[in-house]
Scaffold this motif. Structure first.
Motif, PDB file in Angstrom:
ATOM      1  N   LEU A 138     143.965  57.064  -6.880  1.00 20.02           N
ATOM      2  CA  LEU A 138     143.009  58.053  -6.372  1.00 20.02           C
ATOM      3  C   LEU A 138     143.338  59.449  -6.887  1.00 20.02           C
ATOM      4  O   LEU A 138     142.430  60.256  -7.132  1.00 20.02           O
ATOM      5  CB  LEU A 138     143.021  58.046  -4.837  1.00 20.02           C
ATOM      6  CG  LEU A 138     142.265  56.907  -4.151  1.00 20.02           C
ATOM      7  CD1 LEU A 138     142.507  56.940  -2.650  1.00 20.02           C
ATOM      8  CD2 LEU A 138     140.777  57.000  -4.440  1.00 20.02           C
ATOM      9  N   ASN A 184     141.622  60.386 -10.008  1.00 18.15           N
ATOM     10  CA  ASN A 184     140.157  60.443  -9.979  1.00 18.15           C
ATOM     11  C   ASN A 184     139.722  61.397  -8.881  1.00 18.15           C
ATOM     12  O   ASN A 184     140.309  61.410  -7.796  1.00 18.15           O
ATOM     13  CB  ASN A 184     139.559  59.063  -9.694  1.00 18.15           C
ATOM     14  CG  ASN A 184     139.980  58.018 -10.719  1.00 18.15           C
ATOM     15  OD1 ASN A 184     139.365  57.864 -11.751  1.00 18.15           O
ATOM     16  ND2 ASN A 184     141.059  57.290 -10.423  1.00 18.15           N
ATOM     17  N   LEU A 196     138.253  51.127  -8.095  1.00 15.03           N
ATOM     18  CA  LEU A 196     139.630  51.362  -7.676  1.00 15.03           C
ATOM     19  C   LEU A 196     140.425  50.064  -7.645  1.00 15.03           C
ATOM     20  O   LEU A 196     141.578  50.009  -8.083  1.00 15.03           O
ATOM     21  CB  LEU A 196     139.651  52.027  -6.296  1.00 15.03           C
ATOM     22  CG  LEU A 196     141.013  52.462  -5.759  1.00 15.03           C
ATOM     23  CD1 LEU A 196     141.660  53.491  -6.690  1.00 15.03           C
ATOM     24  CD2 LEU A 196     140.861  53.050  -4.361  1.00 15.03           C
ATOM     25  N   LEU A 249     142.948  50.847   2.329  1.00 15.09           N
ATOM     26  CA  LEU A 249     142.268  52.140   2.371  1.00 15.09           C
ATOM     27  C   LEU A 249     141.867  52.511   3.791  1.00 15.09           C
ATOM     28  O   LEU A 249     141.956  53.687   4.186  1.00 15.09           O
ATOM     29  CB  LEU A 249     141.035  52.112   1.470  1.00 15.09           C
ATOM     30  CG  LEU A 249     141.302  52.117  -0.037  1.00 15.09           C
ATOM     31  CD1 LEU A 249     140.021  51.828  -0.807  1.00 15.09           C
ATOM     32  CD2 LEU A 249     141.889  53.461  -0.481  1.00 15.09           C
ATOM     33  N   VAL A 264     143.409  59.269   2.890  1.00 11.95           N
ATOM     34  CA  VAL A 264     142.252  59.133   2.017  1.00 11.95           C
ATOM     35  C   VAL A 264     140.997  59.472   2.815  1.00 11.95           C
ATOM     36  O   VAL A 264     140.993  59.410   4.051  1.00 11.95           O
ATOM     37  CB  VAL A 264     142.115  57.707   1.425  1.00 11.95           C
ATOM     38  CG1 VAL A 264     143.371  57.324   0.649  1.00 11.95           C
ATOM     39  CG2 VAL A 264     141.818  56.682   2.501  1.00 11.95           C
ATOM     40  N   TRP A 307     135.624  56.880  -2.586  1.00 13.04           N
ATOM     41  CA  TRP A 307     136.895  57.208  -1.942  1.00 13.04           C
ATOM     42  C   TRP A 307     137.575  58.340  -2.704  1.00 13.04           C
ATOM     43  O   TRP A 307     137.427  58.470  -3.916  1.00 13.04           O
ATOM     44  CB  TRP A 307     137.815  55.986  -1.938  1.00 13.04           C
ATOM     45  CG  TRP A 307     137.331  54.868  -1.058  1.00 13.04           C
ATOM     46  CD1 TRP A 307     136.485  53.855  -1.408  1.00 13.04           C
ATOM     47  CD2 TRP A 307     137.646  54.668   0.319  1.00 13.04           C
ATOM     48  NE1 TRP A 307     136.260  53.028  -0.336  1.00 13.04           N
ATOM     49  CE2 TRP A 307     136.966  53.502   0.742  1.00 13.04           C
ATOM     50  CE3 TRP A 307     138.442  55.345   1.238  1.00 13.04           C
ATOM     51  CZ2 TRP A 307     137.057  53.001   2.033  1.00 13.04           C
ATOM     52  CZ3 TRP A 307     138.535  54.856   2.530  1.00 13.04           C
ATOM     53  CH2 TRP A 307     137.851  53.703   2.921  1.00 13.04           C
ATOM     54  N   GLN A 308     138.349  59.157  -1.971  1.00  9.99           N
ATOM     55  CA  GLN A 308     139.095  60.237  -2.598  1.00  9.99           C
ATOM     56  C   GLN A 308     140.336  60.562  -1.771  1.00  9.99           C
ATOM     57  O   GLN A 308     140.469  60.110  -0.627  1.00  9.99           O
ATOM     58  CB  GLN A 308     138.222  61.478  -2.763  1.00  9.99           C
ATOM     59  CG  GLN A 308     137.572  61.955  -1.477  1.00  9.99           C
ATOM     60  CD  GLN A 308     136.472  62.969  -1.743  1.00  9.99           C
ATOM     61  OE1 GLN A 308     136.318  63.475  -2.850  1.00  9.99           O
ATOM     62  NE2 GLN A 308     135.691  63.270  -0.716  1.00  9.99           N
ATOM     63  N   VAL A 309     141.246  61.324  -2.351  1.00  7.63           N
ATOM     64  CA  VAL A 309     142.490  61.683  -1.661  1.00  7.63           C
ATOM     65  C   VAL A 309     142.177  62.546  -0.435  1.00  7.63           C
ATOM     66  O   VAL A 309     141.313  63.418  -0.484  1.00  7.63           O
ATOM     67  CB  VAL A 309     143.426  62.441  -2.622  1.00  7.63           C
ATOM     68  CG1 VAL A 309     144.624  63.002  -1.871  1.00  7.63           C
ATOM     69  CG2 VAL A 309     143.899  61.512  -3.734  1.00  7.63           C
TER      70      VAL A 309
END
Length: 270
Positions: free
Chosen positions: A36, A39, A47, A62, A71, A80-82
């Protein structure tokens, strides 16, 4: 409620099968976070392919990470992202040392003295990881978000670090990472790279001439801590048209001076 006393340190007995499985799950969760971080936002299917695990397994991990804000999931984009907690935990590395504090003023001064974006990166195995940046006010400029990684052979800071390493350590790092070619200017053979590193060591600063990104150049210098260990480096980067041969030499001395200032603040010697 039954109160469970928590042990201090490591368990005395050998880990059980359950503990081994828990560690494996933790490792997979770390793989997801690392993916992650590369991206800005990514779908579950992409992912899962990137980390090499079933989408169902990735989704369970996740969901657990999301519960603890490591996340985030965007319902609108389904990406999804950090999360913010990953930033807090990652930032603990910088607060553990005075590395960032020592570099903050030299970074600002370097940007003002050169008119180019100033960068700070730490060393992590065969890569450098950018941890801070002071952007130039020029409309056309370089940008590296915090956490961006780069292989050393195609990075100004990376080459500055490689140039000061013992030969055996240098060889091991290059063998582990290889010399992938990103542009026609990338130093992708040992002979080319070693010649460049020799020149870098002699003058005290490195020159990345469109070796990672076409049209962008970078000048870097290494930083050592009080123990004399290589810990990271400072660089300036920007469009190659602003890095002509005469300017590069002047910029190099300014970058070296900024890196030396950080080294001295950390208790190192120059």
């Amino acid at each position: 409620m039954i109160e469970v006393k928590r042990g201090r340190g490591r368990p005395r007995s050998e880990p059980s099968l359950a503990n081994v499985l828990t560690v494996q799950a933790l490792e997979r969760g770390i793989f997801l976070l690392q993916a992650l971080a590369q991206n800005s936002a990514v779908s579950l299917s992409d992912l899962a392919v990137q980390v090499g695990m079933p989408a169902s397994s990735a989704h369970r991990l996740l969901m657990t990470l999301q519960q603890h804000d490591f996340v985030d999931f965007d319902e609108n984009t389904q990406l999804w992202q950090v999360g913010i907690e990953a930033f807090r935990v990652g930032s603990a590395y910088l607060t553990r040392t005075n590395f960032l504090d020592a570099a903050r003023e030299p970074l600002r001064n370097l940007m003002q003295a050169t008119g180019e974006t100033a960068n700070l990166a730490v060393m992590d195995k065969a890569e450098v990881v950018f941890v801070a940046q002071v952007e130039t006010i020029n409309p056309v400029r370089a940008f590296f978000s915090a956490g961006t990684r780069a292989l050393m052979h195609a990075s100004g800071i990376g080459k500055a670090l490689l140039a000061q390493m013992p030969k055996r350590k240098l060889e091991l790092l290059l063998q582990s990472a290889g010399l992938p070619q990103y542009t026609p200017q990338t130093l992708s053979t040992p002979a080319e790279l070693y010649a460049d590193l020799k020149a870098t060591a002699n003058r005290g600063w490195s020159y990345d001439q469109e070796e990672r990104y076409e049209g962008m150049s970078c000048v870097g210098a290494a930083i050592r801590n009080a123990q004399g260990d290589l810990v990271g480096g400072i660089s300036v980067s920007g469009p190659s048209v602003r890095f002509n041969p005469l300017q590069v030499a002047v910029i190099g001395f300014k970058v070296k001076a900024a890196a030396d200032q950080v080294t001295l603040t950390l208790g190192g010697k120059v």
